[in-house]
Design a protein around this motif. Structure first.
Motif, mmCIF file in Angstrom:
data_model
loop_
_atom_site.group_PDB
_atom_site.id
_atom_site.type_symbol
_atom_site.label_atom_id
_atom_site.label_comp_id
_atom_site.label_asym_id
_atom_site.label_seq_id
_atom_site.Cartn_x
_atom_site.Cartn_y
_atom_site.Cartn_z
ATOM 1 N N PHE A 150 15.458 1.524 14.373
ATOM 2 C CA PHE A 150 15.117 0.126 14.650
ATOM 3 C C PHE A 150 16.309 -0.784 14.366
ATOM 4 C CE2 PHE A 150 11.167 2.129 12.813
ATOM 5 C CZ PHE A 150 10.606 2.448 14.045
ATOM 6 N N PRO A 151 17.306 -0.802 15.257
ATOM 7 C CA PRO A 151 18.517 -1.597 15.016
ATOM 8 C C PRO A 151 18.262 -3.101 14.981
ATOM 9 C CG PRO A 151 18.498 -0.725 17.274
ATOM 10 C CD PRO A 151 17.368 -0.066 16.540
ATOM 11 N N HIS A 152 17.128 -3.546 15.483
ATOM 12 C CA HIS A 152 16.846 -4.976 15.500
ATOM 13 C C HIS A 152 15.994 -5.415 14.305
ATOM 14 C CE1 HIS A 152 18.643 -5.163 19.426
ATOM 15 N NE2 HIS A 152 17.772 -4.293 19.925
ATOM 16 N N ALA A 153 15.624 -4.492 13.437
ATOM 17 C CA ALA A 153 14.835 -4.853 12.253
ATOM 18 C C ALA A 153 15.691 -5.676 11.297
ATOM 19 C CB ALA A 153 14.313 -3.605 11.554
ATOM 20 N N SER A 154 15.165 -6.801 10.871
ATOM 21 C CA SER A 154 15.915 -7.688 9.980
ATOM 22 C C SER A 154 15.533 -7.499 8.513
ATOM 23 C CB SER A 154 15.668 -9.155 10.364
ATOM 24 O OG SER A 154 14.277 -9.464 10.272
ATOM 25 N N HIS A 155 14.333 -6.975 8.249
ATOM 26 C CA HIS A 155 13.844 -6.793 6.886
ATOM 27 C C HIS A 155 13.164 -5.428 6.774
ATOM 28 C CE1 HIS A 155 14.248 -11.168 7.155
ATOM 29 N NE2 HIS A 155 14.302 -11.195 5.828
ATOM 30 N N PHE A 156 13.235 -4.864 5.583
ATOM 31 C CA PHE A 156 12.620 -3.570 5.305
ATOM 32 C C PHE A 156 11.653 -3.769 4.142
ATOM 33 C CE2 PHE A 156 16.416 -2.884 7.599
ATOM 34 C CZ PHE A 156 16.228 -1.733 8.355
ATOM 35 N N TYR A 157 10.380 -3.474 4.403
ATOM 36 C CA TYR A 157 9.300 -3.819 3.468
ATOM 37 C C TYR A 157 8.603 -2.531 3.026
ATOM 38 C CZ TYR A 157 5.627 -6.881 1.564
ATOM 39 O OH TYR A 157 4.766 -7.555 0.727
ATOM 40 N N MET A 158 8.597 -2.282 1.723
ATOM 41 C CA MET A 158 8.022 -1.063 1.158
ATOM 42 C C MET A 158 6.510 -1.229 1.001
ATOM 43 S SD MET A 158 9.042 1.850 -0.314
ATOM 44 C CE MET A 158 8.368 3.080 -1.428
ATOM 45 N N VAL A 159 5.740 -0.289 1.579
ATOM 46 C CA VAL A 159 4.289 -0.318 1.455
ATOM 47 C C VAL A 159 3.775 1.096 1.200
ATOM 48 C CG1 VAL A 159 3.946 -2.343 2.928
ATOM 49 C CG2 VAL A 159 3.969 -0.060 3.958
ATOM 50 N N SER A 160 2.518 1.162 0.788
ATOM 51 C CA SER A 160 1.848 2.449 0.623
ATOM 52 C C SER A 160 0.616 2.462 1.515
ATOM 53 C CB SER A 160 1.428 2.657 -0.835
ATOM 54 O OG SER A 160 0.310 1.835 -1.147
ATOM 55 N N GLY A 161 -0.072 3.585 1.557
ATOM 56 C CA GLY A 161 -1.282 3.675 2.351
ATOM 57 C C GLY A 161 -2.406 2.798 1.828
ATOM 58 N N ASP A 162 -2.273 2.313 0.590
ATOM 59 C CA ASP A 162 -3.290 1.443 -0.003
ATOM 60 C C ASP A 162 -2.987 -0.030 0.211
ATOM 61 O OD1 ASP A 162 -4.727 3.611 -1.061
ATOM 62 O OD2 ASP A 162 -3.395 3.718 -2.794
ATOM 63 N N CYS A 163 -1.901 -0.353 0.900
ATOM 64 C CA CYS A 163 -1.492 -1.752 1.104
ATOM 65 C C CYS A 163 -2.051 -2.283 2.422
ATOM 66 C CB CYS A 163 0.027 -1.885 1.111
ATOM 67 S SG CYS A 163 0.826 -1.484 -0.450
ATOM 68 N N MET A 164 -2.384 -3.567 2.410
ATOM 69 C CA MET A 164 -2.830 -4.251 3.620
ATOM 70 C C MET A 164 -2.252 -5.657 3.643
ATOM 71 S SD MET A 164 -4.722 -2.376 5.627
ATOM 72 C CE MET A 164 -5.628 -3.552 6.623
ATOM 73 N N PRO A 165 -2.019 -6.225 4.843
ATOM 74 C CA PRO A 165 -1.503 -7.593 4.930
ATOM 75 C C PRO A 165 -2.575 -8.601 4.531
ATOM 76 C CG PRO A 165 -2.020 -6.761 7.110
ATOM 77 C CD PRO A 165 -2.180 -5.599 6.175
ATOM 78 N N ILE A 166 -2.156 -9.683 3.894
ATOM 79 C CA ILE A 166 -3.083 -10.769 3.560
ATOM 80 C C ILE A 166 -2.612 -12.083 4.198
ATOM 81 C CG2 ILE A 166 -3.962 -9.715 1.459
ATOM 82 C CD1 ILE A 166 -2.043 -11.424 -0.154
ATOM 83 N N LYS A 167 -1.679 -11.965 5.124
ATOM 84 C CA LYS A 167 -1.237 -13.094 5.955
ATOM 85 C C LYS A 167 -1.022 -12.562 7.374
ATOM 86 C CE LYS A 167 -0.855 -16.085 2.496
ATOM 87 N NZ LYS A 167 -1.437 -15.225 1.462
#
Length: 525
Positions: free
Chosen positions: A88-105
């Protein structure tokens, strides 16, 4: 516009992983998956087949067997990061998550937020000077080499540690590194990730050091980011909302936590229960929605601490061991005014000062900036005051050169009241009973951090009954203690009844008691 490459470490539940990846990539973001090599091969194949047609999904080229506290977790993360950087050469940020994580926004909100903050989000506290580690090993994590897993090879783990300690086999920390510690859930910019990967290739000595460190996922990225990035470009917090219980276990969120989660100042949350199907569905849909307005109240942690501390039976009020042989003084008289509305008690105390010569100190065990004289340092913090309560009280008696003293306490301080009533001194208690309307309770919730300025009306409506019950509980516990020499005044009582109670409490004439009962605006909020 920011584009996020999620770094997902997982080891179970392939259907949930597929659903999570599809939800996170639906808004144009991408994800790199590392599935634990020790997990079921059929589960991994199911994930591969389920996501093979999604161009925004890639997989770590090399899978490793992961163990809690081991270097393997860091290696798995690095493998996924390398795959994401390449795919993903266009990715600007790298965000660490697990299978137990979900977005809240929503994704739009997250992208806008990251565009507005040109920094790395990672907890990064000094390993030795901070209090991030609450229990267990500290420097032993670093200065000894760890070859075995403490959870699966406990005897070998502690045998290896004891052998190194006995032989003095301490190792040096790389001299140019300041070891940092923090949560493993970070969000880093692309240039930071690329600098970190270059550092990994160049500094094999640092890699060897961390490979034998215990729980390196809490120190590796936290240390290297601080080493590579100027401090002004680091915000020392995680964008993932998570909480821990008093026992160090992560708090799990369920279907009825949706509104609470959306009100937190974070982009993701963990740990979402696998059984909370409704919450998974709502949060998954939220990320792909166009919602951009969120009321951020950020009261989650304070509210959790408040609610989990309510209604416990069997609270201990025994004297502390270092105070069992101490006393305030047999000939001394301590008068306690207990009132939940501090301003009411303070008004009464002001009147007492005007009409008697009895010294008084207001809420010295509840209010950090209580007006206390210089007592050599014991008065500087609430923790010190409570720990050395009787010594503090003796010093205050001596300071005022009086055998009579008035103090104010919050009704929640039942342990202090019980301790003082167990003393040889004469102790009296005046309860000021006040009514609490919803406006006062809402203001109280905001003052103590249970709610924020943006807390919604529905959330507040659910919170108020709990706060009211808590205040009633504290009042009932105080009355059930059946303290001797206890009197009570009330905002609904007559002036005569209140005057008699005050006169009895202070040992003054009924006329003085009536004057104090008629203190202007005594019960006004």
């Amino acid at each position: 516009m920011a584009r996020i490459a999620f770094i997902l470490l997982c080891h179970k539940n392939p259907d949930a992983i597929i659903r999570q990846a599809e939800q996170l990539t639906a808004a144009g973001d991408c994800i790199a998956v590392h599935f634990d090599a020790s997990a079921d091969a059929a589960d991994y194949n199911a994930i591969l087949n389920g996501l093979q047609d999604n161009p925004n999904v890639t997989f770590a080229k090399k899978r490793v067997k992961c163990g809690w506290g081991e270097w393997s977790l860091v290696q798995a993360t690095l493998n996924a990061v390398e795959a994401a950087v390449e795919a993903f050469p266009h990715a600007s940020h790298f965000y660490m998550v697990s299978g137990d994580c979900m977005p809240i926004k929503s994704a739009g909100f997250a992208h806008q937020f990251l565009d507005a903050h040109d920094c790395d989000f990672i907890e990064s506290y000094d390993f030795f000077d901070s209090n991030w580690i609450k229990t267990g090993f500290r420097e032993e994590r670093l200065i000894y080499r760890h070859f075995f897993n403490e959870r699966t090879q406990k005897r070998r783990f502690y045998w290896g540690l004891a052998l190194q300690q006995r032989l003095g086999l301490r190792r040096k920390i790389p001299e140019d590194l300041q070891i940092m510690i923090g949560s493993q859930w970070w969000c880093l910019r692309r240039r930071t990730i690329e600098a970190l990967l270059d550092f990994v290739q160049e500094r094999r000595d640092v890699m060897r050091f961390f490979q034998r460190t215990w729980i390196p996922d809490e120190t590796f990225f936290q240390t290297l980011v601080r080493h590579l990035v100027p401090g002004r470009e680091i915000e020392c917090r995680t964008l993932t909302f998570l909480m821990f219980t008093d026992y160090g276990m992560p708090v799990t969120f369920y279907n009825d936590h949706y509104d609470l989660l959306l009100g937190q100042d974070a982009l993701f949350a963990r740990k979402i229960s696998v059984e909370a199907s409704q919450l998974h569905e709502r949060l998954g849909g939220l990320y792909a929605s166009d919602q951009m307005e969120f009321e951020i109240s950020n009261e989650g942690r304070t509210l959790f601490q408040f609610l989990t501390g309510r209604g416990r039976v069997g609270r201990r009020f025994a004297q502390r061991f270092w105070e069992q042989e101490t006393t305030l003084g047999r000939n001394r008289e301590l008068m306690i005014i207990a009132c939940k509305k501090w301003h009411v008690a303070k008004r009464l105390v002001a009147g007492i000062r005007d009409h008697t010569n009895v010294p008084a100190v207001e809420y010295l065990f509840n209010e950090e900036d209580a007006a206390l004289p210089d007592l050599g340092g014991i008065e500087t913090t609430l923790e010190k005051r409570s720990r050395h309560r009787r010594a503090l009280m003796r010093m205050i008696f001596d300071h005022f050169e009086s055998d009579r003293l008035i103090i104010c306490l919050d009704p929640s301080s039942l342990d202090l009241m019980s301790d003082f009533f167990a003393d040889r001194a004469t102790v009296r208690l005046l309860e000021i009973s006040c009514s609490f309307d919803d406006d006062y309770l809402a203001g109280h919730a905001r003052r103590v951090g249970l709610a924020g300025p943006q807390t919604g009306a529905d959330t507040m409506a659910r919170l108020l009954p709990t706060i009211r019950h808590d205040m009633v509980y504290e009042r009932d516990m105080m009355r059930d203690a059946d303290f001797p020499n206890m009197t009570r005044i009330s905002d609904t009582g007559s002036v005569d009844a209140n005057a008699h109670a005050i006169a009895q409490f202070l040992g003054v004439s009924l006329e003085t008691g009536k004057t104090l009962a008629e203190t202007p605006h005594l019960f006004v909020d």
